[in-house]
Design an enzyme around this catalytic site. Sequence first.
Site, PDB file in Angstrom:
ATOM      1  N   ASP A   1    -107.794 -27.596  36.966  1.00  0.00           N
ATOM      2  CA  ASP A   1    -109.021 -27.067  36.215  1.00  0.00           C
ATOM      3  C   ASP A   1    -110.129 -26.524  36.528  1.00  0.00           C
ATOM      4  OD1 ASP A   1    -110.334 -30.297  34.546  1.00  0.00           O
ATOM      5  OD2 ASP A   1    -111.642 -28.127  35.187  1.00  0.00           O
TER       6      ASP A   1
ATOM      7  N   ASP B   1    -110.149 -24.074  30.152  1.00  0.00           N
ATOM      8  CA  ASP B   1    -110.317 -24.035  31.816  1.00  0.00           C
ATOM      9  C   ASP B   1    -108.624 -24.766  32.720  1.00  0.00           C
ATOM     10  OD1 ASP B   1    -110.998 -26.241  31.431  1.00  0.00           O
ATOM     11  OD2 ASP B   1    -112.324 -26.487  32.851  1.00  0.00           O
ATOM     12  N   GLU B   2    -107.659 -25.094  31.969  1.00  0.00           N
ATOM     13  CA  GLU B   2    -107.207 -26.446  32.030  1.00  0.00           C
ATOM     14  C   GLU B   2    -105.644 -26.309  32.097  1.00  0.00           C
ATOM     15  OE1 GLU B   2    -107.148 -31.080  31.222  1.00  0.00           O
ATOM     16  OE2 GLU B   2    -108.778 -30.237  30.681  1.00  0.00           O
TER      17      GLU B   2
HETATM   18  P1  TTP Z   1    -114.655 -29.545  31.358  1.00  0.00           P
HETATM   19  O1  TTP Z   1    -113.367 -28.937  32.084  1.00  0.00           O
HETATM   20  O2  TTP Z   1    -114.091 -31.140  30.964  1.00  0.00           O
HETATM   21  O3  TTP Z   1    -115.237 -29.880  32.663  1.00  0.00           O
HETATM   22  P2  TTP Z   1    -115.925 -28.559  33.359  1.00  0.00           P
HETATM   23  O4  TTP Z   1    -114.822 -27.398  33.471  1.00  0.00           O
HETATM   24  O5  TTP Z   1    -117.546 -27.489  32.646  1.00  0.00           O
HETATM   25  O6  TTP Z   1    -116.854 -29.181  34.322  1.00  0.00           O
HETATM   26  P3  TTP Z   1    -115.433 -29.677  35.705  1.00  0.00           P
HETATM   27  O7  TTP Z   1    -113.757 -29.365  35.418  1.00  0.00           O
HETATM   28  O8  TTP Z   1    -115.706 -29.516  37.374  1.00  0.00           O
HETATM   29  O9  TTP Z   1    -116.074 -31.319  35.564  1.00  0.00           O
HETATM   30  O10 TTP Z   1    -114.693 -28.214  29.813  1.00  0.00           O
HETATM   31  C1  TTP Z   1    -114.063 -27.584  30.965  1.00  0.00           C
HETATM   32  C2  TTP Z   1    -115.425 -26.446  29.486  1.00  0.00           C
HETATM   33  O11 TTP Z   1    -115.227 -27.000  28.413  1.00  0.00           O
HETATM   34  C3  TTP Z   1    -116.792 -26.705  29.581  1.00  0.00           C
HETATM   35  O12 TTP Z   1    -117.324 -25.751  30.783  1.00  0.00           O
HETATM   36  C4  TTP Z   1    -117.041 -26.489  28.289  1.00  0.00           C
HETATM   37  C5  TTP Z   1    -116.632 -27.086  27.377  1.00  0.00           C
HETATM   38  N1  TTP Z   1    -116.802 -28.092  27.225  1.00  0.00           N
HETATM   39  C6  TTP Z   1    -117.459 -27.984  26.015  1.00  0.00           C
HETATM   40  O13 TTP Z   1    -118.195 -26.922  25.426  1.00  0.00           O
HETATM   41  N2  TTP Z   1    -118.746 -29.578  25.721  1.00  0.00           N
HETATM   42  C7  TTP Z   1    -117.508 -30.361  26.298  1.00  0.00           C
HETATM   43  O14 TTP Z   1    -117.955 -31.405  25.852  1.00  0.00           O
HETATM   44  C8  TTP Z   1    -116.942 -30.643  27.137  1.00  0.00           C
HETATM   45  C9  TTP Z   1    -116.420 -31.534  27.749  1.00  0.00           C
HETATM   46  C10 TTP Z   1    -116.752 -29.014  28.001  1.00  0.00           C
HETATM   47 MG    MG Z   2    -113.241 -28.092  34.411  1.00  0.00          MG
END
Ligand code: TTP
Ligand code: MG
Length: 360
Positions: free
Chosen positions: A9, A104-105
């Site tokens: 992730d 991203d995952e």
């Molecule tokens: P995440 O992997 O949940 O969050 P992140 O990568 O920003 O942070 P981390 O993993 O380090 O905690 O989500 C990936 C992307 O998806 C995030 O950068 C932006 C988008 N996203 C949204 O647009 N709305 C949301 O509610 C969430 C959770 C994520």
């Molecule tokens: Mg993330």
Amino acid sequence: MERRIIHVDMDAFYAQIEQRDSPSLKGKPVIVGGKSSSRGVVSTASYEARKFGVHSAMPMTRAHQLCPDGYYVTPRFNIYREVSSIIMDIFRSYTDYVQPVSLDEAYLDITHLVRRDMPASRIADFIKKDVLEATDLTCSAGVSYNRFLAKMASGMNKPNGLTIIHHGNVHDILMPLPIGDFPGVGKVTEERMKTLDIHTGQDLFNQSERDLINWFGKRGPKLFRYARGQGDDTVQSERVRKSIGKETTFEVDKNEDEEILAVIRKLSQQVSEKMSQHGLVGDTVTVKLKEFDFKTVTKQMKLPDPISEPADIYNISYRLYTELKSTERPIRLIGVTMGNLKEKSFENMTIYDFIQRKSE
Ligand code: TTP
Ligand code: MG
């Protein structure tokens, strides 16, 4: 057989990309979301901004209250998608079993790659390094024997973390966890759990399966299993591999044939190695060039007979390259792909393959 699963992730995905592309934002609280003024919600916030309490899905107005001096940026989805496809390609260069969950995952099943001298954690480390090298971005990885534990692990040491959950530490990790951290426990279930005095993994562990079924119906057995670290270990790869390709992005745009051909030679070698690992041959070669201005050109050739040797792939790629490349247009990326793959059959095995197969 027990599986080895990695969950990868990206850290603060959108925000980290914005910081990468605008160096003045590095180390600053960056909030990516709706229109920068007032409406909309936060997509994500950099770790610096999270210290102010800003997080995903929060109204922008609230973010402005919590972090008035933050740097507010509107999302650039095209870039995020481009990065996503780069990281997914990296994952697929390790294993065919890649299950993307979002941009991203992804989950990767790497069971078949694990050896005594190559534990899953080392493979995860390689993947993290590849991602950093290709994108200049950090990610966090979790390694375990099922998906929910791998995902939990990837979140445990963010950012830039690598965490392993194994049979020796799983109990100690799960027991103190707040119940809301378990999969399938959303807001509603969490409230219901609280009325039953179930607040932590330990509280869940202490319940009988029968009680859990009484309270939560079909989800009861799953919850019972989660508390014991048991869960689904199938990684659903979304496609059958029909092609194998490798590409290189240059740090500075390149125009010298000699230099570029050296890279094509290396890519041909890598593609060939990958094909032989999977016992595949192919009869279609594609060369892709991304020119300095991001214009992408490709050329493909279908051969009368399948090939897999590096020299053969190189010779065809060389021809395609000379037809594609304009002298006036430096390139930023080159890729070589073998397509229309099939299993190496008896007829197109070399004597070397044959001896090797017999001695296995
Ligand atoms: P995440 O992997 O949940 O969050 P992140 O990568 O920003 O942070 P981390 O993993 O380090 O905690 O989500 C990936 C992307 O998806 C995030 O950068 C932006 C988008 N996203 C949204 O647009 N709305 C949301 O509610 C969430 C959770 C994520
Ligand atoms: Mg993330």
